[in-house]
Design an enzyme around this catalytic site. Sequence first.
Site, mmCIF file in Angstrom:
data_model
loop_
_atom_site.group_PDB
_atom_site.id
_atom_site.type_symbol
_atom_site.label_atom_id
_atom_site.label_comp_id
_atom_site.label_asym_id
_atom_site.label_seq_id
_atom_site.Cartn_x
_atom_site.Cartn_y
_atom_site.Cartn_z
ATOM 1 N N SER A 373 -17.039 -4.539 29.747
ATOM 2 C CA SER A 373 -17.250 -5.250 28.486
ATOM 3 C C SER A 373 -18.736 -5.155 28.178
ATOM 4 C CB SER A 373 -16.853 -6.716 28.617
ATOM 5 O OG SER A 373 -17.318 -7.431 27.491
ATOM 6 N N ARG A 374 -19.060 -4.543 27.034
ATOM 7 C CA ARG A 374 -20.487 -4.345 26.722
ATOM 8 C C ARG A 374 -21.131 -5.617 26.179
ATOM 9 N NH1 ARG A 374 -18.434 0.862 24.604
ATOM 10 N NH2 ARG A 374 -18.567 2.275 26.361
ATOM 11 N N VAL A 375 -20.333 -6.672 26.005
ATOM 12 C CA VAL A 375 -20.899 -7.970 25.609
ATOM 13 C C VAL A 375 -21.182 -8.790 26.864
ATOM 14 C CG1 VAL A 375 -20.402 -10.128 24.394
ATOM 15 C CG2 VAL A 375 -19.820 -7.946 23.337
#
Length: 510
Positions: A373-375
């Site tokens: 998850s790039r968040v």
Amino acid sequence: MSSILQEIEEQIANVSSSVEKSNVGTVREIGDGVARVEGLSDVQLNEMIDFGGGLFGLALNLEEGEVGVVLLGDSTHVAQGHECKTTGKLLSVPVGENMLGRVVDNLGRPIDGKGEIEAADVYPVEKIAPGIIKRKSVSVPVQTGIMAVDAMIPIGRGQRELIIGDRSTGKTTIAVDAMIAQAQQNKAAAEGRLKDHKPLYCIYVAVGQKRSNIARTIQTLENAGAMENTCIVAASASDSAANQYLAPYTGCAIGEYLMDQGKDVLIVFDDLSKHAVAYRQVSLILGRPSGREAFPGDVFYLHSRLLERSARLSEDAGGGSMTALPIIETQAGDLSAYIPTNVISITDGQIFLETDLFNQGIRPAISVGLSVSRVGSAAQTKAIKKVSGTTKLDLAQFRELQAFAAFGSDLDEATKSKINRGQRIVELFKQGQYSPKPLEVEVAVLWSMQNGYFDDVDVDRIKECQNALEEFFANRKADLLQLIADEKSLTDAVVDGLNQALKDFKTSWK
């Protein structure tokens, strides 16, 4: 003087009649749901073309001598020489809160037999995504109720998280679980058990699926009480390629209306591989040149202009959000194929489901190494962030060490402890379908694991122990669970309560 005026009037009349004629065209050729129309000199891209009898077409190819029009419906009455005319309107669909709880087709028309839908507005299916200035960073979690996802691959409101894997690995189940979790949270908020909760409305777009599968998903949502907050946009496998191509944009328009009203929306595209194939079919019939794997050159733009519309808007822009969960089906786990790599590069991370793990009974079959998850932890509550800290790393190390352990070589104590911890994490993360867990239960279980309360339990009894622990908390420590739900962080009172509760539980559980 009068003769000059008469001449001017005649010229104006000639011009206006020619304009009128320019907006009426004649069908030159028709086949496979596509009409080639001559004479439409004043037509826009994506404009609705009226063929009469309630049939509309969509102008997709604007060529020098003709227009390629995709027909949206039954075109048996259209033949060569049939007249059609421009409407001056871009393809739009009805939107509004009345769409929730209903099943609609690719043009927003009800297909569930529950009567007409009173629309609040009409939105174009194609719309430019909100710009950078209108957006704000993703920081509010989408609580999916799936422990492995919430702990290791968190999803935030306004994010685009791809769910990818082979056929029958549980991709749709993850999306449906997330939708059911929203219904449970809305119910908890209505009963006063969940504070400061902003409801998350759901839109499920089914592209190219069997009608029986769509009906099963609807039934599952109804049984879980999630249908009243959900709109289903269905373009089944028996629908035309043009209908399948339009369905995701229709779902997006319905979601965008709710986002513009300041509401939070979760939209599931199930699945975009079939969507790309439908678009390829339409493009090849229209005579567009094919490129890699016979897809047209703009197939990347097809999905980027759809997924970029997901956003979390700033307070000045209304404060709404739209979170996208696109689904992609791979062939033999090939992540490097054309459409998977396209969508991976558009989204903010992916949940990759492995067939091998699924067949071993590890469900959800999430591959820790390939999922991201790039968040990240920005989309987690403080409590979950604290208790899931090193979980993903522990599990990734366990997967690596498992290969060495298979050779039966002598292992040092540190390696053995990592393998033991990994085995227990794997068991704890196994979760039945359509049974999402509330935040407070996830925190209690993850905290117990992190603090070694499962270390002395046999691996084959971990699930039994976990179920007993959850029952113990629900029946005897409901006030502690409520405190976790209220605080959403590990305060001293919460930690003391968890310590005492776990000691009580361990003495009673054998």
